[in-house]
Design a protein around this motif. Structure first.
Motif, PDB file in Angstrom:
ATOM      1  N   ILE A  85       0.819  -1.212   0.000  1.00 21.88           N
ATOM      2  CA  ILE A  85       0.000   0.000   0.000  1.00 21.88           C
ATOM      3  C   ILE A  85       0.851   1.260   0.000  1.00 21.88           C
ATOM      4  CG2 ILE A  85      -1.622   1.363   1.390  1.00 21.88           C
ATOM      5  CD1 ILE A  85      -2.984  -1.168   2.204  1.00 21.88           C
ATOM      6  N   VAL A  86       1.933   1.234   0.764  1.00 23.77           N
ATOM      7  CA  VAL A  86       2.709   2.465   0.959  1.00 23.77           C
ATOM      8  C   VAL A  86       3.948   2.501   0.077  1.00 23.77           C
ATOM      9  CG1 VAL A  86       3.952   3.882   2.629  1.00 23.77           C
ATOM     10  CG2 VAL A  86       1.844   2.711   3.321  1.00 23.77           C
ATOM     11  N   PHE A  87       4.907   1.650   0.365  1.00 27.88           N
ATOM     12  CA  PHE A  87       6.232   1.790  -0.230  1.00 27.88           C
ATOM     13  C   PHE A  87       6.225   1.500  -1.732  1.00 27.88           C
ATOM     14  CE2 PHE A  87       7.098   1.004   4.259  1.00 27.88           C
ATOM     15  CZ  PHE A  87       7.936   2.060   4.534  1.00 27.88           C
ATOM     16  N   ARG A  88       5.605   0.408  -2.157  1.00 23.70           N
ATOM     17  CA  ARG A  88       5.618   0.079  -3.579  1.00 23.70           C
ATOM     18  C   ARG A  88       4.808   1.088  -4.388  1.00 23.70           C
ATOM     19  NH1 ARG A  88       4.892  -5.993  -5.693  1.00 23.70           N
ATOM     20  NH2 ARG A  88       6.624  -6.124  -4.212  1.00 23.70           N
ATOM     21  N   GLN A 119       6.788   4.282  -4.693  1.00 25.56           N
ATOM     22  CA  GLN A 119       7.935   4.093  -5.578  1.00 25.56           C
ATOM     23  C   GLN A 119       7.508   4.117  -7.042  1.00 25.56           C
ATOM     24  OE1 GLN A 119       9.750   0.156  -5.865  1.00 25.56           O
ATOM     25  NE2 GLN A 119      11.764   1.080  -5.612  1.00 25.56           N
ATOM     26  N   ARG A 120       6.402   3.457  -7.352  1.00 28.86           N
ATOM     27  CA  ARG A 120       5.928   3.415  -8.739  1.00 28.86           C
ATOM     28  C   ARG A 120       5.451   4.771  -9.226  1.00 28.86           C
ATOM     29  NH1 ARG A 120       2.670  -2.431  -8.859  1.00 28.86           N
ATOM     30  NH2 ARG A 120       4.557  -3.724  -8.976  1.00 28.86           N
ATOM     31  N   GLY A 124       8.003   7.457   1.718  1.00 32.63           N
ATOM     32  CA  GLY A 124       7.522   6.200   2.277  1.00 32.63           C
ATOM     33  C   GLY A 124       7.477   6.246   3.802  1.00 32.63           C
ATOM     34  N   MET A 125       8.416   6.943   4.396  1.00 32.90           N
ATOM     35  CA  MET A 125       8.427   7.080   5.851  1.00 32.90           C
ATOM     36  C   MET A 125       7.179   7.826   6.325  1.00 32.90           C
ATOM     37  SD  MET A 125      11.473   8.606   8.246  1.00 32.90           S
ATOM     38  CE  MET A 125      11.374  10.258   7.547  1.00 32.90           C
ATOM     39  N   VAL A 126       6.819   8.885   5.610  1.00 31.87           N
ATOM     40  CA  VAL A 126       5.620   9.647   5.955  1.00 31.87           C
ATOM     41  C   VAL A 126       4.374   8.786   5.746  1.00 31.87           C
ATOM     42  CG1 VAL A 126       4.268  11.704   5.454  1.00 31.87           C
ATOM     43  CG2 VAL A 126       6.770  11.804   5.346  1.00 31.87           C
ATOM     44  N   GLY A 127       4.336   8.049   4.630  1.00 33.85           N
ATOM     45  CA  GLY A 127       3.200   7.181   4.356  1.00 33.85           C
ATOM     46  C   GLY A 127       3.056   6.080   5.391  1.00 33.85           C
TER      47      GLY A 127
END
Length: 293
Positions: free
Chosen positions: A80-83, A86-87, A95-98
């Motif tokens: 949900i967050v990092f990928r 990134q995309r 990503g840290m905030v997400g």
């Protein structure tokens, strides 16, 4: 007294170490901080509580169930967050905030599902059992917690050193580009890494709840700060350093309670960390040219 406090420090430090190693694993592979890890830790504690409370299943099964559920939450944070970020070309630190936003969502859901009151695990055979050794009364629960934590750490070490998945994780930690060139399925390895990281957090959540007999939706906030401390103390991305750093922080905190009182526990622990970082800014187990993982 020395033996008693040594066991107290090791049992606390072992939980710090298990949680921080999961933190370190994700940082080593992706070079980002998953700030939802504290909320995953909390959900692991609640899943374990439901297994031993409502389902009346043995404690080992509760730890396994908590690890699996927390591992799935770890995968959720990746998908949900990092990928997603990134995309969409977001800066990696977004990503840290997400992940911080995801953590607050998980805490809010826990409040609605379990309530806001502090609860405890039901009494079990280990709760009041103790062992008299050299004049010290050691709780079996502490010894079991230390053993369970070391078992999880050993299992992770064997995974990283002896399996294809472990070799793939270490390759991607060194360079994602190299991993893709040699044919490693990077996306699937990242999912596996987040699952392992979440599983460690979930197991640590059960151990923490047993030691302190306290489960609440906000219990992950303090352990998140400890995990960050151990991550930096041991050297960014260094799994062995996280193990030693966690044990060291636990021993220092317990020693400070004996020496100057519980009110100065965090001050002494973080003061030591600050001193070490001033002397060695890369942490205890990192080189000047810090490499991921």
């Amino acid at each position: 007294m020395l033996l008693q406090q040594l066991v107290n420090g090791l049992s606390l430090g072992a939980v710090y170490a298990v949680f921080a190693i999961g933190f370190t694993l994700v940082f080593g592979v992706m070079n980002v901080l998953n700030l939802a890890q504290g909320a995953v830790f909390m959900w692991g504690a609640y899943v374990g509580l439901e297994v031993v409370g409502r389902l009346a299943l043995p404690l080992p099964l509760a730890i396994v169930a908590a690890a699996v559920a927390a591992g799935l939450l770890g995968v959720l944070s990746e998908l949900i967050v990092f990928r997603t970020l990134q995309r969409r070309g977001a800066h990696r630190w977004m990503g840290m905030v997400g992940s911080l936003a995801l953590a607050r969502i998980l805490i809010g859901v826990a409040q609605e599902v379990f309530g806001t009151q502090v609860v405890r695990y039901p009494d079990n055979a280990l709760a009041g059992a103790s062992l008299d050794l050299f004049g010290a009364r050691l709780q079996w629960l502490q010894l079991v917690s230390i053993g369970a934590a070391l078992t999880m750490v050993l299992a992770l070490a064997l995974l990283l050193r002896l399996t294809n998945l472990g070799r793939a994780i270490r390759t991607i930690a060194f360079s994602e580009t190299v991993g893709r060139l040699v044919g490693i399925p990077v996306d699937r390895v990242r999912i596996a890494t987040f699952f392992v990281s979440g599983a460690l957090a979930g197991g640590a959540g059960v151990l923490w709840s047993l030691l302190f007999q306290s489960v609440s939706p906000f219990m992950g906030d303090s352990i998140l700060l400890k995990g960050l401390t151990v991550l930096i103390l041991g050297g960014l991305g260094n799994v062995a350093g996280a193990l030693v750093g966690g044990l060291l922080l636990g021993l220092v905190e317990v020693g400070s309670i004996v020496a100057v009182g519980s009110g100065y526990r965090d001050a002494v622990g973080f003061g030591l960390v600050l001193l070490i970082l001033i002397v060695r800014p890369t942490g205890l187990f990192a080189t000047i040219e810090t490499k991921r993982a």
